[in-house]
Design a protein around this motif. Structure first.
Motif, short mmCIF file in Angstrom:
data_model
loop_
_atom_site.label_atom_id
_atom_site.label_comp_id
_atom_site.label_asym_id
_atom_site.label_seq_id
_atom_site.Cartn_x
_atom_site.Cartn_y
_atom_site.Cartn_z
N GLN A 16 -0.67 59.71 6.99
CA GLN A 16 -0.05 59.00 5.87
C GLN A 16 -1.10 58.48 4.88
N GLN A 17 -2.29 58.14 5.38
CA GLN A 17 -3.35 57.66 4.50
C GLN A 17 -4.01 58.80 3.73
N LEU A 18 -4.07 59.98 4.34
CA LEU A 18 -4.75 61.12 3.73
C LEU A 18 -3.86 61.96 2.83
N VAL A 19 -2.57 62.03 3.14
CA VAL A 19 -1.64 62.86 2.37
C VAL A 19 -0.51 61.97 1.87
N ALA A 20 -0.33 61.95 0.55
CA ALA A 20 0.65 61.04 -0.05
C ALA A 20 2.08 61.31 0.44
N ALA A 21 2.49 62.56 0.47
CA ALA A 21 3.86 62.89 0.89
C ALA A 21 3.80 64.12 1.80
N PRO A 22 3.41 63.93 3.06
CA PRO A 22 3.34 65.09 3.95
C PRO A 22 4.73 65.65 4.25
N GLY A 23 4.80 66.96 4.34
CA GLY A 23 6.07 67.61 4.68
C GLY A 23 6.34 67.50 6.17
N ALA A 24 7.56 67.87 6.52
CA ALA A 24 7.98 67.79 7.93
C ALA A 24 7.12 68.71 8.81
N VAL A 25 6.76 69.88 8.30
CA VAL A 25 5.96 70.82 9.10
C VAL A 25 4.58 70.23 9.38
N LEU A 26 3.94 69.67 8.37
CA LEU A 26 2.62 69.06 8.56
C LEU A 26 2.71 67.87 9.53
N GLU A 27 3.75 67.07 9.39
CA GLU A 27 3.93 65.96 10.31
C GLU A 27 4.07 66.46 11.75
#
Length: 175
Positions: A102-113
Motif C-alpha cells: 500500500q505504501q509503494l503502490v497507490a492503487a494496487p490491483g487485485a492480482v498484485l494484492e
C-alpha cells in the motif's frame, strides 16, 4: 484401536510431511486468500485478515495433526495454542507485506494484492512448517515412541510336539 507404536510407525518422513503440509496448508492458505479478499469488502483488511487467520489456523492445525505429521487424531489444545503462535507471526508477515504494498503502490490491483499476499504467506508457511514439525508435533512423536518402548511386546510361545503319535492312549495320559 490404534496403538502408540503403530502411530509412531505411521509418522511420515520430512519430505512426505512437507508435501502434505503444502497440500493441506497451501489449500487452506489459498482458500484463505480469497476469503480475505471477499471479507475485506465488508471489513477493514486487517480485521478481515485476522478473522480468516484464526479460522484457517484452527482448520490447518487439525489437518496437520491428522494427516501431515502423523499424530493420528485431533490436535490437542496445546498444539492449537503453539500453532496459533506461529500463525500470529504469519499474520504479522502478511500484514507487513500488504502495508508495504500500500505504501509503494497507490492503487494496487487485485492480482498484485494476491501475488503479494500469497508470496508473504508462502514465506511464513515455510517457517511454520519448521516450527510445527520440530516443536508442536515433535513431542507427540517422542511421547508415542516412549510409550511404545514401555509397552510389553507379546511373546510368541512355541509348542513342542511329542514324537509319538497322539492316539487314544496318549490323549488319556495327557488328561
Amino acid at each position: 484401536m490404534e496403538t502408540a507404536q503403530s502411530r509412531q510407525q505411521a509418522a511420515p518422513g520430512a519430505f512426505t510431511a512437507f508435501a502434505r503440509f503444502v497440500v493441506c496448508g497451501g489449500g487452506v492458505g489459498l482458500a484463505s486468500s480469497f476469503a480475505v479478499a471477499a471479507l475485506a469488502a465488508w471489513l477493514p483488511w486487517g480485521l478481515a485478515n485476522a478473522v480468516i487467520s484464526v479460522v484457517s489456523t484452527l482448520l490447518a492445525t487439525e489437518l496437520h495433526a491428522r494427516f501431515t505429521f502423523g499424530a493420528g487424531g485431533h490436535a490437542t489444545w496445546r498444539q492449537h495454542t503453539q500453532s496459533a503462535g506461529s500463525a500470529v507471526a504469519a499474520y504479522a508477515v502478511t500484514c507487513a507485506a500488504m502495508f508495504a504494498l500500500q505504501q509503494l503502490v497507490a492503487a494496487p490491483g487485485a492480482v498484485l494484492e494476491q501475488v503479494v499476499y500469497l508470496s508473504a504467506s508462502a514465506l511464513a508457511g515455510v517457517a511454520r512448517f519448521a516450527v510445527l514439525r520440530l516443536v508442536v508435533f515433535a513431542r507427540n512423536r517422542s511421547q508415542a515412541a516412549a510409550t511404545a518402548a514401555r509397552t510389553p511386546r507379546p511373546v510368541q510361545a512355541t509348542v513342542a510336539r511329542a514324537s509319538a503319535p497322539a492316539g487314544p492312549a496318549a490323549l488319556s495320559r495327557a488328561a
